[in-house]
Design an enzyme around this catalytic site. Sequence first.
Site, PDB file in Angstrom:
ATOM      1  N   GLY A 348       0.819  -1.055   0.259  1.00 12.66           N
ATOM      2  CA  GLY A 348      -0.045   0.224   0.334  1.00 12.66           C
ATOM      3  C   GLY A 348       0.664   1.735  -0.265  1.00 12.66           C
ATOM      4  O   GLY A 348       1.967   0.984   0.156  1.00 12.66           O
ATOM      5  N   GLY A 350       1.037   6.000   1.126  1.00 11.64           N
ATOM      6  CA  GLY A 350      -0.666   6.666   1.891  1.00 11.64           C
ATOM      7  C   GLY A 350       0.632   8.145   1.847  1.00 11.64           C
ATOM      8  O   GLY A 350       1.865   8.100   0.286  1.00 11.64           O
ATOM      9  N   GLY A 351       0.805   8.645   2.048  1.00 12.36           N
ATOM     10  CA  GLY A 351       0.520  10.300   1.869  1.00 12.36           C
ATOM     11  C   GLY A 351       2.677  10.706   1.886  1.00 12.36           C
ATOM     12  O   GLY A 351       2.913  11.292   0.970  1.00 12.36           O
ATOM     13  N   PHE A 352       3.080   9.776   3.074  1.00 14.24           N
ATOM     14  CA  PHE A 352       4.196   9.685   2.731  1.00 14.24           C
ATOM     15  C   PHE A 352       5.174   8.072   2.927  1.00 14.24           C
ATOM     16  O   PHE A 352       6.405   8.931   2.832  1.00 14.24           O
ATOM     17  CB  PHE A 352       4.891  11.013   4.554  1.00 14.24           C
ATOM     18  CG  PHE A 352       4.210  12.001   4.619  1.00 14.24           C
ATOM     19  CD1 PHE A 352       4.507  12.705   4.371  1.00 14.24           C
ATOM     20  CD2 PHE A 352       2.753  11.902   5.240  1.00 14.24           C
ATOM     21  CE1 PHE A 352       4.071  14.086   4.405  1.00 14.24           C
ATOM     22  CE2 PHE A 352       2.439  13.114   5.586  1.00 14.24           C
ATOM     23  CZ  PHE A 352       3.131  14.271   5.202  1.00 14.24           C
ATOM     24  N   GLY A 353       4.008   7.356   3.392  1.00 17.34           N
ATOM     25  CA  GLY A 353       6.080   6.075   2.642  1.00 17.34           C
ATOM     26  C   GLY A 353       4.587   4.670   2.598  1.00 17.34           C
ATOM     27  O   GLY A 353       3.560   5.685   1.875  1.00 17.34           O
ATOM     28  N   VAL A 355       4.434   1.053   1.549  1.00 20.41           N
ATOM     29  CA  VAL A 355       4.719  -0.158   2.547  1.00 20.41           C
ATOM     30  C   VAL A 355       5.133  -1.719   1.893  1.00 20.41           C
ATOM     31  O   VAL A 355       4.648  -1.663   0.904  1.00 20.41           O
ATOM     32  CB  VAL A 355       3.141  -0.611   3.648  1.00 20.41           C
ATOM     33  CG1 VAL A 355       3.404  -1.746   4.322  1.00 20.41           C
ATOM     34  CG2 VAL A 355       3.181   0.724   4.802  1.00 20.41           C
ATOM     35  N   LYS A 369       8.409   0.050   5.960  1.00 25.00           N
ATOM     36  CA  LYS A 369       7.518   1.403   5.881  1.00 25.00           C
ATOM     37  C   LYS A 369       8.645   2.034   4.931  1.00 25.00           C
ATOM     38  O   LYS A 369       9.637   2.571   6.126  1.00 25.00           O
ATOM     39  CB  LYS A 369       6.607   2.025   6.752  1.00 25.00           C
ATOM     40  CG  LYS A 369       5.915   3.053   6.341  1.00 25.00           C
ATOM     41  CD  LYS A 369       5.041   3.708   7.754  1.00 25.00           C
ATOM     42  CE  LYS A 369       4.239   4.960   6.869  1.00 25.00           C
ATOM     43  NZ  LYS A 369       3.217   5.448   8.572  1.00 25.00           N
ATOM     44  N   ASP A 469      -6.354   9.810  13.622  1.00 26.93           N
ATOM     45  CA  ASP A 469      -6.938   9.120  12.875  1.00 26.93           C
ATOM     46  C   ASP A 469      -7.141   7.544  12.846  1.00 26.93           C
ATOM     47  O   ASP A 469      -6.818   6.588  12.109  1.00 26.93           O
ATOM     48  CB  ASP A 469      -5.337   9.055  12.516  1.00 26.93           C
ATOM     49  CG  ASP A 469      -6.012   8.997  10.227  1.00 26.93           C
ATOM     50  OD1 ASP A 469      -6.864   9.410  10.475  1.00 26.93           O
ATOM     51  OD2 ASP A 469      -4.792   8.629   9.712  1.00 26.93           O
TER      52      ASP A 469
END
Length: 673
Positions: A348, A350-353, A355, A369, A469
């Site tokens: 997957g 995300g905004g910064f990393g 995985v 990550k 979150d």
Amino acid sequence: MLGGILVLAAVLLPLAAPQATQWQSTTCASGAYAANSTYQTNLGLLAAALPANVSASPAGFATATTGVVPDLISALALCRGDTNASSCRACVAAGFPGAQRGCPNSKDVAIYQDGCVLRFSDQRFLDFVGVESPAGTYSTDVGNLTAPAAWFNAAALALLNATVDQAVAATARGDPAKKYFATGEGSFDATYYPKIYGLAQCVPEMTAAQCRGYLAGFIGAAPWFLFQNGKSGGRALGVWCNLRYSVSPFYTGGAMVKLSAPAAVLSVATAETPAGRKGRVAGISTGAACFAVLMLILAVFAFIRSKTRKAKKHDDSFNKMARGKCTIYDFPTLQEATGNFSEKHKLGEGGFGTVYKGNLPDGQEIAVKKLIDGAGAGHGLDQIRNEVLVLAQLQHKNLVRLLGFCLHQKEMLLVYEYIRNGSLDNFLFVDASRRNTLNWDEEYNIILGIAKGIMYLHEDSSVRIIHRDLKANNILIDDAMDPKIADFGLARLQVGGHTQTMTARVVGTYGYMAPEYAIHGNVSPKIDIFSFGVLVLEIVTKRRNCGSDDCETDTVNLLSDVWTCWSKGTISQMIDESLEGHPRIQALRYIHIGLLCVQADPDDRPDIPSIIFMLSREDMELQPPAQPAFFFGEDSNSPSPPCQQGIYVYNRSEVIFENTSVNELTITDAYPR
């Protein structure tokens, strides 16, 4: 009532004069009872009964509860394993007036003495032995070190590790009086101290793995909370476990484990060498070895970040991170494990990393990550560093486990346990075939597990944490269908208790945000309670509460739809048709709890201990919910909710669904209130 007061006074007055030399430390939680109240009377009953019960126990351990909510009290007493029955009884008896002096009229007190530990509370903490742990407290001896600090710290670590091993192994011998208890003695260097003494103990109700885990956490924290003070001894104390070392003998009887003098002066880097980690696979092991190598990592990290003038801030972060267990992986190992971070290994993004799934040479599966390169990397480093800082200090079955990290040039990578089943949203919203496999027992386990994870973050961890979150794709589901809270990049640490603070930067996911946080930036534990309420409603209804970018077309306000059905008495229609009998009643109750968690006023939302009681005890009466916070407005653009398909009647005792079937039978869903 006056007679009850006199009985309480008769119980407490004889205990009011502890020995002058008795060491003690007291921790107080919030909440106070009134003088001459039912709670005080119940506390007097405990003070009369518990000392005798614990002294009669072969293990010097006893628990008790008395009264009923809201005056119910849970209590625990654990005597040091080398104390005799009379000393044990006197220590526990002295604990009650000692608690009153240290925390006047407090409902929740833990008092630590040389010979025993006592805690009483209005919270049912006994339900969470080995799962949740009250934050540890640390204390150092009066005497200053006369030996070189590096030598002494290494010697003390070696002794503590050996003593912990002995304490955990003690249960195998079947002696209840020595279960999870050990004393140690080390002969090291007569020039400084002829001997160093150690002690380790856990409550006998724990498993061996739980005992070892808690004591290992204390040892991992020793370099920061004990060894840095330049003292010749110290204590790490918790309600479930405790650890102590000193250059002066402090226990009775002979040592259960003895270490002979080493052939050469020890160094910190050799104080702990756990087995089972080989070569590049594990990098550098936990405990003292991690502490030694961390010094080099800090220097390298400070050099790299000096270009951005933030070295000191980052050094502080890594100092805190190292309080927990850490494994430092080298970059080639992670490259090899993930196929050089190939696309086919991606789990997957995300905004910064991003995985990736990885396989270490020993067969262990991991999730890595990796920070995304390019623009915004500075913010990403801040976020991912925050995640390390938080996760490295946390140990709980309902939190994703951080295995270690890697620093490579300007890149930073986190290594987690691999969770094969993925996230909760895949079970609820994405794959219909998987969604249908969730039965009520699994849904119940997931909801309760998430609540226990939040309980640990808010109440029981060594650092107080607000996740900020919580959402379905940040809840991972393991092979046993247990939930694990993940993604702590936005977590906020609370310093000095659960006071409300404000932030200028609101981050999180719309649809799960509490209104006071999304609009005003107010941060408190109640914003996680709001998110949990949304999760509960999503799990029970298997419908997503969509935010600004979660849905493809119409904005679905699940809270509005649930409240519409609830207020019309037609809420049962939003529950899976497959649920029948008692599970259906439980599901209705959980919707009720979910609505209580999403109230507009944070003061109207229950705290997490109360939520766990509501989830666990069906006989606990629930307050009626008010209209929830409709952050996206009361006028939902979604189609009419499915509750309008039948006619429901709701009163204080039950919810009744009346719908005429082919054979003209009436279906009734009773929901006790």
